[in-house]
Design a protein around this motif. Structure first.
Motif, short mmCIF file in Angstrom:
data_model
loop_
_atom_site.label_atom_id
_atom_site.label_comp_id
_atom_site.label_asym_id
_atom_site.label_seq_id
_atom_site.Cartn_x
_atom_site.Cartn_y
_atom_site.Cartn_z
N LEU A 1 0.87 -1.31 0.16
CA LEU A 1 -0.01 -0.01 0.10
C LEU A 1 1.04 1.24 -0.10
CD1 LEU A 1 -2.69 -1.03 2.47
CD2 LEU A 1 -3.24 -0.66 -0.09
N LEU A 2 2.08 1.26 0.64
CA LEU A 2 2.94 2.40 0.85
C LEU A 2 3.36 2.65 -0.55
CD1 LEU A 2 4.96 1.78 4.30
CD2 LEU A 2 3.41 3.89 3.47
N ALA A 3 3.95 1.50 -1.37
CA ALA A 3 4.27 1.64 -2.56
C ALA A 3 3.47 2.20 -3.55
CB ALA A 3 4.76 0.14 -3.02
N PHE A 4 2.15 1.90 -3.52
CA PHE A 4 1.02 2.23 -4.33
C PHE A 4 0.77 3.74 -4.01
CE2 PHE A 4 -3.77 2.11 -5.42
CZ PHE A 4 -3.37 2.19 -6.97
N GLY A 5 0.91 4.07 -2.92
CA GLY A 5 0.53 5.43 -2.34
C GLY A 5 1.55 6.25 -2.84
N GLU A 6 2.92 5.78 -2.98
CA GLU A 6 3.91 6.56 -3.77
C GLU A 6 3.81 6.63 -4.95
OE1 GLU A 6 6.42 8.29 -2.27
OE2 GLU A 6 6.22 7.70 -0.03
N PHE A 7 3.58 5.85 -5.65
CA PHE A 7 3.26 5.64 -7.33
C PHE A 7 2.09 6.68 -7.43
CE2 PHE A 7 0.80 4.22 -10.85
CZ PHE A 7 1.89 4.24 -11.83
N LEU A 8 0.86 6.94 -6.93
CA LEU A 8 -0.08 7.67 -7.01
C LEU A 8 0.43 8.91 -6.70
CD1 LEU A 8 -3.32 6.24 -5.62
CD2 LEU A 8 -2.61 6.38 -7.99
N GLY A 9 1.29 9.24 -5.52
CA GLY A 9 1.95 10.49 -5.29
C GLY A 9 2.80 11.08 -6.28
N TRP A 10 3.43 10.13 -6.94
CA TRP A 10 4.48 10.84 -8.22
C TRP A 10 3.46 10.83 -9.31
CZ3 TRP A 10 4.82 7.42 -12.64
CH2 TRP A 10 5.83 7.82 -13.44
N TYR A 11 2.49 10.13 -9.72
CA TYR A 11 1.67 10.28 -10.88
C TYR A 11 0.86 11.61 -10.62
CZ TYR A 11 -1.14 8.82 -14.77
OH TYR A 11 -1.72 8.69 -16.01
N SER A 12 0.83 11.95 -9.42
CA SER A 12 -0.13 13.17 -9.29
C SER A 12 0.29 14.54 -9.73
CB SER A 12 -0.48 13.56 -7.73
OG SER A 12 0.79 13.66 -7.09
N PHE A 13 1.72 14.57 -10.15
CA PHE A 13 2.12 15.57 -10.93
C PHE A 13 1.74 15.66 -12.20
CE2 PHE A 13 5.05 12.79 -13.25
CZ PHE A 13 5.39 13.41 -14.19
N VAL A 14 1.04 14.76 -12.75
CA VAL A 14 0.25 15.03 -14.08
C VAL A 14 -1.02 15.86 -13.89
CG1 VAL A 14 -0.60 13.68 -16.10
CG2 VAL A 14 1.16 12.73 -14.85
N PHE A 15 -1.62 15.64 -12.52
CA PHE A 15 -2.77 16.48 -12.31
C PHE A 15 -2.57 16.80 -11.02
CE2 PHE A 15 -4.06 12.28 -14.43
CZ PHE A 15 -4.69 12.65 -15.64
N PRO A 16 -1.78 18.34 -10.89
CA PRO A 16 -1.37 18.65 -9.54
C PRO A 16 -2.34 19.17 -8.75
CG PRO A 16 -0.70 20.15 -11.69
CD PRO A 16 -1.38 18.64 -12.16
N GLU A 17 -3.52 19.47 -9.21
CA GLU A 17 -4.69 20.25 -8.33
C GLU A 17 -5.65 19.32 -8.00
OE1 GLU A 17 -4.20 23.18 -6.79
OE2 GLU A 17 -2.27 23.39 -7.92
N SER A 18 -5.50 17.92 -8.44
CA SER A 18 -6.75 16.81 -8.27
C SER A 18 -6.50 16.33 -7.08
CB SER A 18 -6.55 15.90 -9.36
OG SER A 18 -5.35 15.11 -9.02
N ILE A 19 -7.61 15.31 -6.71
CA ILE A 19 -7.87 14.75 -5.31
C ILE A 19 -6.60 13.47 -5.15
CG2 ILE A 19 -9.32 12.91 -6.40
CD1 ILE A 19 -10.95 13.40 -3.65
N LEU A 20 -5.92 13.51 -6.33
CA LEU A 20 -4.89 12.04 -6.30
C LEU A 20 -3.85 12.29 -5.34
CD1 LEU A 20 -5.01 10.04 -8.68
CD2 LEU A 20 -3.11 10.90 -9.65
N TYR A 21 -3.64 13.55 -4.81
CA TYR A 21 -2.38 13.60 -3.74
C TYR A 21 -3.11 13.03 -2.51
CZ TYR A 21 0.80 15.35 -0.40
OH TYR A 21 1.87 15.37 0.40
N SER A 22 -4.20 13.54 -2.33
CA SER A 22 -4.95 13.01 -0.97
C SER A 22 -5.33 11.80 -1.09
CB SER A 22 -6.18 13.66 -0.70
OG SER A 22 -6.03 15.18 -0.93
N VAL A 23 -5.54 10.99 -2.16
CA VAL A 23 -5.94 9.52 -2.43
C VAL A 23 -4.66 8.96 -1.91
CG1 VAL A 23 -6.43 7.70 -3.82
CG2 VAL A 23 -7.63 10.05 -3.94
N SER A 24 -3.27 9.46 -2.52
CA SER A 24 -1.99 8.73 -2.19
C SER A 24 -1.87 8.78 -0.80
CB SER A 24 -1.08 9.50 -3.05
OG SER A 24 -0.04 9.79 -2.31
N MET A 25 -1.90 10.02 -0.16
CA MET A 25 -1.62 10.12 1.27
C MET A 25 -2.43 9.04 2.11
SD MET A 25 0.49 12.26 2.28
CE MET A 25 -0.05 12.26 3.95
#
Lengths: 213, 95
Positions: A160-184
């Motif tokens: 889960l930590l790995a997946f969270g890091e992956f989503l956190g990294w991917y969130s730079f494609v959509f910087p203002e989206s909910i993706l960062y909070s989901v990753s956290m």
């Protein structure tokens, strides 16, 4: 409190990491085991990383009030967490993490001086992802050897930590989206999964013994 | 294939032998510990010296031969050893 969710999630990350780190240091002080020393460094680093990001958000909320967290603070926090993930993976005897060729070593180091802190953050996140995926796979393999049920929870936590890091990294494609909070949220879920088996360890009769090394 | 034992596991095995296997209050002889812990004489001598100096084992002079028995600190260490072995196993690691 613009960053309420981020504040809460980073604070939970700090506390869970700290709790596991304290368990590890009690184990190290009682047994002198190098494995427990590495886990101590790992979880204190992870905890400190969450704390740095939390402090950054708090400073932004109450002092700076620019509407955006300072990228350097976030990069620093993620970098410290990456050190923690490295020590978890290192405990599983990583043998070929550093390239042996001098050329590859220079290629690996110099770009860090040439890129912005935002790009360094992405490098840290991708390295964290690799280390965590490695740790999750190794922990799962150990479950198949020992059938220790706690290892499943830890493997899921690392995954889960790995997946969270992956989503956190991917969130730079959509910087203002909910993706960062989901990753956290996924990362905190991962830390809680790590904590579940650890919380079942009875510490009632364990005490620090200054005489042991 | 023989299982690889860490230094910590060998110490755990020696302490567990002196705690669980012996009904004799006089303690265990070196020969008995070598057989149970399955390590060489030179290595076990070094480990026993360390364990005695740390207060985890007590050396008893019994009828002209040295015997070893577990101390209170040794029992506490062994309990901590088992607890944190379980802790490390959860991470797929051994201490």
């Amino acid at each position: 409190m613009e960053f309420l969710l981020e504040n809460i999630l980073n604070l939970i990350g700090f506390l869970v990491g700290l709790a596991i780190g304290i368990m590890s240091i009690i184990g190290f002080r009682n047994t002198g085991s190098p494995t427990l020393f590495r886990l101590t460094i790992a979880f204190f680093s992870i905890s400190l990383g969450f704390f740095v990001i939390w402090a950054g958000y708090m400073a932004e909320d109450f002092v700076i009030k620019s509407g955006n967290i300072e990228k350097g603070i976030q990069t620093l926090g993620i970098g410290i967490q990456t050190v923690g993930y490295f020590f978890i993976a290192f405990s599983h005897s990583i043998k070929s993490f550093f390239p042996k060729s001098r050329y590859f070593r220079s290629v690996g180091i110099f770009p860090l001086f040439l890129v912005s802190s935002a790009q360094i953050e992405h490098i840290f996140r991708s390295v964290s992802f690799i280390l965590l995926a490695y740790g999750a796979i190794e922990t799962m393999l150990s479950y198949f050897e020992n059938r220790n049920k706690g290892a499943i929870s830890v493997a899921i936590g690392l995954a889960l930590l790995a997946f969270g890091e992956f989503l956190g990294w991917y969130s730079f494609v959509f910087p203002e989206s909910i993706l960062y909070s989901v990753s956290m949220t996924i990362k905190i879920g991962g830390l809680i999964a790590l904590f579940i088996p650890v919380s079942k360890i009875p510490l009632t009769k364990i005490k620090f013994d200054e005489g042991l090394e | 294939m023989a299982e690889y034992r860490t230094h910590m596991k060998i110490i755990g095995d020696i302490l567990a032998t002196t705690r669980d296997d012996l009904r004799d209050e006089d303690g265990a002889t070196v020969t008995y510990l070598i057989r149970k812990a399955n390590i060489s004489h030179s290595r076990i001598s070094r480990i026993l010296k360390t364990l005695v100096s740390q207060g985890l084992l007590e050396q008893v002079d019994s009828q002209g031969s040295n015997k070893y028995r577990i101390s209170t600190s040794g029992r506490e260490f062994l309990q901590a050893y088992y607890t944190f072995t379980n802790f490390a196993n959860n991470f797929g690691l051994s201490i």
